[in-house]
Design an enzyme around this catalytic site. Structure first.
Site, mmCIF file in Angstrom:
data_model
loop_
_atom_site.group_PDB
_atom_site.id
_atom_site.type_symbol
_atom_site.label_atom_id
_atom_site.label_comp_id
_atom_site.label_asym_id
_atom_site.label_seq_id
_atom_site.Cartn_x
_atom_site.Cartn_y
_atom_site.Cartn_z
ATOM 1 N N HIS A 8 0.271 -1.365 2.052
ATOM 2 C CA HIS A 8 0.428 -2.823 2.148
ATOM 3 C C HIS A 8 1.875 -3.243 2.384
ATOM 4 C CE1 HIS A 8 1.820 -3.906 -2.006
ATOM 5 N NE2 HIS A 8 1.064 -2.905 -2.420
ATOM 6 N N ASP A 56 6.678 0.146 -3.599
ATOM 7 C CA ASP A 56 5.464 -0.693 -3.625
ATOM 8 C C ASP A 56 5.635 -1.807 -2.612
ATOM 9 O OD1 ASP A 56 3.053 -1.811 -4.267
ATOM 10 O OD2 ASP A 56 3.691 -2.640 -6.179
ATOM 11 N N GLU A 82 -1.565 -7.756 -0.661
ATOM 12 C CA GLU A 82 -2.211 -6.979 -1.733
ATOM 13 C C GLU A 82 -1.817 -7.549 -3.091
ATOM 14 O OE1 GLU A 82 -2.836 -4.153 -4.894
ATOM 15 O OE2 GLU A 82 -0.891 -4.827 -4.225
ATOM 16 N N GLU A 83 -0.587 -8.058 -3.176
ATOM 17 C CA GLU A 83 -0.037 -8.385 -4.501
ATOM 18 C C GLU A 83 -0.532 -9.687 -5.091
ATOM 19 O OE1 GLU A 83 1.411 -6.356 -6.234
ATOM 20 O OE2 GLU A 83 2.579 -4.953 -5.021
ATOM 21 N N ASP A 141 -0.787 3.645 -2.092
ATOM 22 C CA ASP A 141 -0.180 2.517 -2.814
ATOM 23 C C ASP A 141 0.223 2.933 -4.228
ATOM 24 O OD1 ASP A 141 0.738 0.019 -3.500
ATOM 25 O OD2 ASP A 141 -1.247 -0.851 -3.807
ATOM 26 N N HIS A 195 7.482 -3.385 -9.401
ATOM 27 C CA HIS A 195 7.542 -4.845 -9.611
ATOM 28 C C HIS A 195 8.838 -5.294 -10.291
ATOM 29 C CE1 HIS A 195 2.867 -5.508 -9.293
ATOM 30 N NE2 HIS A 195 3.350 -4.731 -8.330
HETATM 31 ZN ZN LIG Z 1 1.177 -1.990 -4.253
#
Ligand SMILES: [Zn+2]
Length: 503
Positions: free
Chosen positions: A321, A333, A367-368, A395, A466
């Site tokens: 993603h 990510d 995706e997030e 992912d 994140h």
């Molecule tokens: Zn991800």
């Protein structure tokens, strides 16, 4: 203590943190050794007693195909294409939050690069949410032992989808809970008008033992549903303890259910501080979070086909993603996942290997913050899912690959034994059954498409996931090459094995 004794103590809950770690490690080793082709085992691509499977595998993977798979692996292990691409995504484009100009620029960049490789490329429009971060500060302004005229700074970040406080912030007492049950037991009277802090610790021992996604799953429900549960009892704001396995006072963001109240994540150190003080008496916080939910935007999934020579209508998806959170630059990510998928196509083109079925590279959007890219793909392409013979996503970062988690018929697992043999030299041999292969391929998976997820060593993943520290330096180039090798080998096996993977 014997290994077995420790395991028994572990099962009965009677071992120390240290022995629990050892027992978990032993359990991992035992589990790995029971899997076909664990890293320590010699290749034995023929499942014992399955002569029919062996001969069908030989028909499915003729010698030429096995040679091509070896060549793909060797090429990938000497290829810096994926690294150059992820460096462009993170350093030249930067953070790619859903709805941002950077996310759309990244989609256009990846589309151009895949066109340059000779793929048929389409930008599929996707309507996406657009949430932007604002000010985010907090101070404790009342607590036991406070020196007159002082405050204590709390390090935090807003959770995705959070609403805003007034520009001047709000001030309220903080109540801390360890669980949803504890919150419910407090009830409306003790929660209304307060800031609720959910103090669920991330299980670092599981993470260190290789079960980081289990730790994440246990804690993420508080990030996702905590603010709504607090709002339902009249809380004025909700905070969670950050989800992560390293303590450098870095807050971790992520999506939360719309709760109608401001929601943030404090660092684990600050959660400890608040809990310590709250055990002694009242703690009051001044909290300012001013994110905004802006109108939806149009962004894009990138869908790029390398057409199959024999069965162009049959499709094998490789994907990652494109969107990221805004604090870091989305290297692990999931810039890594996108470029690992791109390199599968790049290698086939470089080696002039035309796939028999169509190889489809997808760079997913959003995706997030809700999966609107994946939903848009399912809405438009579900009629073709019977012709989607497999879908892979990456992912889980860019660390050393261990193999694939797989949601498919047991016969599909056996049919992939020759791929395990090819990947033995880099250790990416695990084929681990799963019920949930990954967010972006879930729509295909639910429709019965065999789905695989590249499985990386996840022990350090949640140190950075994140956070502001999800940056390019966290990607080890040699490990990224191993991932690209595993993805490209698996993808070409799926496009060129004689019989498609059983649904
Ligand atoms: Zn991800």
């Amino acid at each position: 203590m014997t290994k077995a004794g420790c395991c028994i103590a572990f099962l009965s809950g009677k071992c120390s943190a240290r022995t629990r770690f050892l027992a978990t490690s032993i359990a991992v080793i035992l589990l790995a050794s029971s899997l076909p082709l664990g890293r320590a085992q010699k290749p034995s691509p023929i499942p014992s007693g399955s002569v029919m499977q062996a001969s069908s595998n030989e028909q499915n993977f003729p010698p030429l195909l096995l040679q091509q798979l070896s060549a793909i692996k060797s090429t990938a292990l000497n290829d810096d294409y994926a690294y150059r691409q992820v460096a462009h995504l993170t350093e030249n484009i930067g953070a790619r939050p859903t709805g941002s100009p950077q996310a759309t620029a990244a989609a256009r960049y990846v589309a151009d690069e895949l066109r340059r490789l000779g793929l048929e490329v389409r930008l599929q429009p996707v309507t996406v949410p657009h949430w932007v971060r604002g000010a985010e500060t907090a101070e404790l302004v009342g607590y036991p032992g406070m020196a007159t005229g002082t405050t204590q700074r709390i390090v935090l970040t807003a959770l995705g989808g959070s609403t805003s406080t007034a520009p001047e912030g709000l001030t309220a007492e903080v109540v801390t809970v360890d669980s949803f049950e504890e919150l419910q037991a407090l009830g409306h009277d003790k929660v209304a008008g307060k800031i609720v802090l959910f103090n669920e610790p991330f299980d670092k021992e599981k993470a260190a033992a290789g079960y980081a996604f289990m730790s994440y799953g246990e804690a993420v429900r508080y990030r996702f549903a905590g603010p709504k549960a607090a709002a339902d009892l009249g809380a004025v704001a909700a905070l969670i303890r950050s989800l992560g396995s390293a303590d450098y006072r870095l807050p971790h963001t992520g999506l939360s259910l719309p709760a109608g109240i401001p929601a943030g994540a404090v660092t684990s150190e600050d959660a400890d501080l608040i809990v310590y003080l709250a055990a002694q008496g009242k703690v009051r916080m001044h909290l300012t979070l001013t994110p905004q939910n802006l109108p939806d935007e149009t962004s894009y999934n990138v869908i790029a086909d390398l057409k199959g020579s024999e069965h162009p209508e049959q499709i094998v998806v490789v994907s990652g993603h494109l969107d990221s959170w805004d604090l870091g630059t989305g290297a692990i990510d999931d810039g890594a996942g996108v470029v690992i998928a791109m390199e599968a196509a790049e290698i086939l083109q470089r080696l002039h290997l035309r796939p028999a079925r169509t190889l489809r590279v997808i760079a997913w959007m959003d995706e997030e913050t809700g999966g609107s890219g994946s939903k848009a793909y399912t809405a438009e392409y579900s009629k073709d899912f019977p012709n989607h013979v497999a879908a892979i996503e990456s992912d889980s970062g860019a660390a050393h690959p261990l193999g694939f988690s797989v949601k498919a018929a047991p016969a599909a697992m056996e049919a992939l034994h020759p791929v395990q043999s090819v990947l033995q030299s880099i250790g990416a041999t695990m084929l681990q059954p799963t019920t949930y292969p990954g967010a972006d391929i879930e729509g295909m998976s639910s429709a019965g498409v065999p789905t695989l997820s590249l499985m990386q060593d996840s022990r350090a993943y949640f140190n950075y996931h994140h956070t502001a520290a999800d940056t390019l330096d966290k990607i080890v180039p040699s490990e990224l090459r191993e991932n690209a090798a595993a993805m490209a080998v698996m993808a070409y096996a799926l496009t060129n094995m004689k019989e498609p993977l059983p649904h």
